[in-house]
Design an enzyme around this catalytic site. Structure first.
Site, PDB file in Angstrom:
ATOM      1  N   ASP A   1       8.670  32.764  70.192  1.00 41.78           N
ATOM      2  CA  ASP A   1       8.246  33.350  71.282  1.00 41.78           C
ATOM      3  C   ASP A   1       8.885  33.024  72.651  1.00 41.78           C
ATOM      4  O   ASP A   1       8.762  31.750  72.577  1.00 41.78           O
ATOM      5  CB  ASP A   1       6.835  33.525  71.175  1.00 41.78           C
ATOM      6  CG  ASP A   1       6.436  34.304  70.433  1.00 41.78           C
ATOM      7  OD1 ASP A   1       6.773  35.131  69.526  1.00 41.78           O
ATOM      8  OD2 ASP A   1       4.853  34.482  70.598  1.00 41.78           O
ATOM      9  N   ASN A   2       9.259  33.766  73.705  1.00 42.17           N
ATOM     10  CA  ASN A   2       9.874  33.249  74.818  1.00 42.17           C
ATOM     11  C   ASN A   2       9.111  33.890  75.931  1.00 42.17           C
ATOM     12  O   ASN A   2       8.576  35.071  75.652  1.00 42.17           O
ATOM     13  CB  ASN A   2      11.389  33.479  74.828  1.00 42.17           C
ATOM     14  CG  ASN A   2      11.986  32.751  73.785  1.00 42.17           C
ATOM     15  OD1 ASN A   2      12.108  31.919  73.634  1.00 42.17           O
ATOM     16  ND2 ASN A   2      13.190  33.554  73.445  1.00 42.17           N
TER      17      ASN A   2
ATOM     18  N   ARG B   1      18.130  39.630  84.698  1.00 40.71           N
ATOM     19  CA  ARG B   1      18.612  38.783  83.852  1.00 40.71           C
ATOM     20  C   ARG B   1      19.336  39.348  82.447  1.00 40.71           C
ATOM     21  O   ARG B   1      18.802  40.130  82.142  1.00 40.71           O
ATOM     22  CB  ARG B   1      17.291  38.157  83.110  1.00 40.71           C
ATOM     23  CG  ARG B   1      16.613  37.207  84.307  1.00 40.71           C
ATOM     24  CD  ARG B   1      15.345  36.354  83.541  1.00 40.71           C
ATOM     25  NE  ARG B   1      14.523  35.601  84.548  1.00 40.71           N
ATOM     26  CZ  ARG B   1      14.688  34.353  85.040  1.00 40.71           C
ATOM     27  NH1 ARG B   1      15.535  33.661  84.187  1.00 40.71           N
ATOM     28  NH2 ARG B   1      14.119  33.620  85.523  1.00 40.71           N
TER      29      ARG B   1
ATOM     30  N   HIS C   1      22.334  39.895  77.838  1.00 42.57           N
ATOM     31  CA  HIS C   1      22.508  38.912  76.871  1.00 42.57           C
ATOM     32  C   HIS C   1      22.580  39.054  75.601  1.00 42.57           C
ATOM     33  O   HIS C   1      22.100  40.204  75.149  1.00 42.57           O
ATOM     34  CB  HIS C   1      21.295  37.648  77.172  1.00 42.57           C
ATOM     35  CG  HIS C   1      21.538  37.101  78.318  1.00 42.57           C
ATOM     36  ND1 HIS C   1      20.111  36.688  78.901  1.00 42.57           N
ATOM     37  CD2 HIS C   1      22.303  37.079  79.408  1.00 42.57           C
ATOM     38  CE1 HIS C   1      20.526  36.290  80.210  1.00 42.57           C
ATOM     39  NE2 HIS C   1      21.668  36.636  80.551  1.00 42.57           N
TER      40      HIS C   1
ATOM     41  N   LYS D   1      14.745  41.431  69.012  1.00 44.08           N
ATOM     42  CA  LYS D   1      13.797  40.838  70.050  1.00 44.08           C
ATOM     43  C   LYS D   1      12.693  41.990  70.248  1.00 44.08           C
ATOM     44  O   LYS D   1      12.987  43.408  70.242  1.00 44.08           O
ATOM     45  CB  LYS D   1      14.397  40.679  71.368  1.00 44.08           C
ATOM     46  CG  LYS D   1      15.501  39.761  71.282  1.00 44.08           C
ATOM     47  CD  LYS D   1      16.178  39.528  72.752  1.00 44.08           C
ATOM     48  CE  LYS D   1      17.280  38.451  72.830  1.00 44.08           C
ATOM     49  NZ  LYS D   1      17.818  38.362  73.881  1.00 44.08           N
TER      50      LYS D   1
ATOM     51  N   TYR E   1       8.581  37.728  75.015  1.00 43.89           N
ATOM     52  CA  TYR E   1       9.404  38.508  73.688  1.00 43.89           C
ATOM     53  C   TYR E   1       9.396  37.620  72.605  1.00 43.89           C
ATOM     54  O   TYR E   1       9.418  36.302  72.791  1.00 43.89           O
ATOM     55  CB  TYR E   1      10.749  39.117  74.177  1.00 43.89           C
ATOM     56  CG  TYR E   1      11.739  37.794  74.809  1.00 43.89           C
ATOM     57  CD1 TYR E   1      12.891  37.383  73.906  1.00 43.89           C
ATOM     58  CD2 TYR E   1      11.675  37.455  76.102  1.00 43.89           C
ATOM     59  CE1 TYR E   1      13.817  36.448  74.481  1.00 43.89           C
ATOM     60  CE2 TYR E   1      12.561  36.578  76.477  1.00 43.89           C
ATOM     61  CZ  TYR E   1      13.866  36.178  75.814  1.00 43.89           C
ATOM     62  OH  TYR E   1      14.424  35.133  76.196  1.00 43.89           O
TER      63      TYR E   1
ATOM     64  N   ASP F   1      25.092  31.913  72.057  1.00 42.95           N
ATOM     65  CA  ASP F   1      24.647  32.569  73.414  1.00 42.95           C
ATOM     66  C   ASP F   1      25.932  33.210  74.167  1.00 42.95           C
ATOM     67  O   ASP F   1      27.010  32.431  74.243  1.00 42.95           O
ATOM     68  CB  ASP F   1      23.820  31.219  73.966  1.00 42.95           C
ATOM     69  CG  ASP F   1      23.311  32.054  75.243  1.00 42.95           C
ATOM     70  OD1 ASP F   1      22.544  33.041  75.296  1.00 42.95           O
ATOM     71  OD2 ASP F   1      23.416  31.648  76.402  1.00 42.95           O
TER      72      ASP F   1
ATOM     73  N   LYS G   1      25.493  32.027  85.129  1.00 40.22           N
ATOM     74  CA  LYS G   1      25.957  32.320  83.721  1.00 40.22           C
ATOM     75  C   LYS G   1      26.020  34.082  83.964  1.00 40.22           C
ATOM     76  O   LYS G   1      27.306  34.513  83.416  1.00 40.22           O
ATOM     77  CB  LYS G   1      24.765  32.199  82.790  1.00 40.22           C
ATOM     78  CG  LYS G   1      25.175  32.980  81.373  1.00 40.22           C
ATOM     79  CD  LYS G   1      24.075  32.389  80.442  1.00 40.22           C
ATOM     80  CE  LYS G   1      23.810  33.417  79.259  1.00 40.22           C
ATOM     81  NZ  LYS G   1      22.830  33.243  78.373  1.00 40.22           N
ATOM     82  N   ASP G   2      25.248  34.671  84.483  1.00 39.49           N
ATOM     83  CA  ASP G   2      25.475  36.256  84.606  1.00 39.49           C
ATOM     84  C   ASP G   2      26.436  36.600  85.412  1.00 39.49           C
ATOM     85  O   ASP G   2      26.989  37.530  85.429  1.00 39.49           O
ATOM     86  CB  ASP G   2      23.824  36.876  84.936  1.00 39.49           C
ATOM     87  CG  ASP G   2      23.029  36.498  83.758  1.00 39.49           C
ATOM     88  OD1 ASP G   2      23.495  36.331  82.689  1.00 39.49           O
ATOM     89  OD2 ASP G   2      21.669  36.780  83.930  1.00 39.49           O
TER      90      ASP G   2
END
Length: 182
Positions: free
Chosen positions: A47-48, A59, A62, A72, A132, A143, A166-167
């Site tokens: 779980d995140n 965000r 991904h 997810k 999630y 990733d 990153k994005d």
């Protein structure tokens, strides 16, 4: 639990029943037996939970590539967000298509994003929390990301989004060599 199919095969909107009174509400957000009865057989292992302070935080988009690809189940714990899934399964008739759904703490909706789909969201309220479940553990070597503005998504936001490094540096969908297929 109400389960709705979307235009993308496997992407579903789940809306758990809520039982409330003057104190608040109770809701069962996941029940393996009930989901299996609807053909959803997933083994969540992680779980995140993240929080975005500002409206307009994006965000995504991904993914986690095989052998550690993840399904997810996404929901909003506080605030509001627009959650998106993009089909990147090579050979899919809906490759590059996307669906988006408003997830809020009030509406309790959840988005099921299967393996083979990019996932991302934009916050619609300050201090928005996303929670999630994932079917595989985070593996940094698997990733990846695709640019948020390269898939034709109508994010419903006219300002300059807040992005991570990153994005910002992610590749465009047109340059993406997807590791997923149908």
């Amino acid at each position: 639990m109400q389960i709705e199919d979307t235009k993308l095969s496997g992407v579903k909107i789940l809306t758990p029943a809520r039982f409330g009174d003057e104190r608040g509400f109770f809701s069962e957000s996941w029940n393996r037996q009930r989901m299996e009865a609807h053909g959803i057989d997933l083994d969540f292992v992680q779980d995140n939970h993240s929080m975005s302070a500002e409206v307009g935080t994006i965000r995504g988009l991904h993914f986690q590539a095989p052998p550690h690809a993840q399904d997810k189940l996404v929901r909003c714990g506080q605030g509001a967000l627009f959650d998106v899934a993009v089909d990147v399964r090579v050979g899919s008739p809906t490759y590059g298509d996307w669906v988006g759904v408003e997830l809020t703490a009030e509406n309790g909706r959840q988005l099921l994003v299967p393996k083979g789909f990019l996932h991302g969201f934009i916050t619609r309220a300050p201090m928005t929390e996303i929670i999630y479940k994932c079917t595989d553990y985070y593996a940094p070597e698997c990733d990846g990301a695709v640019r948020w503005d390269s898939c034709g998504i109508d994010w419903g936001f006219t300002g300059q989004p807040i992005l991570s490094e990153k994005d910002t540096a992610a590749q465009a969908l047109a340059d993406f060599k997807s590791p997923f297929s149908i």
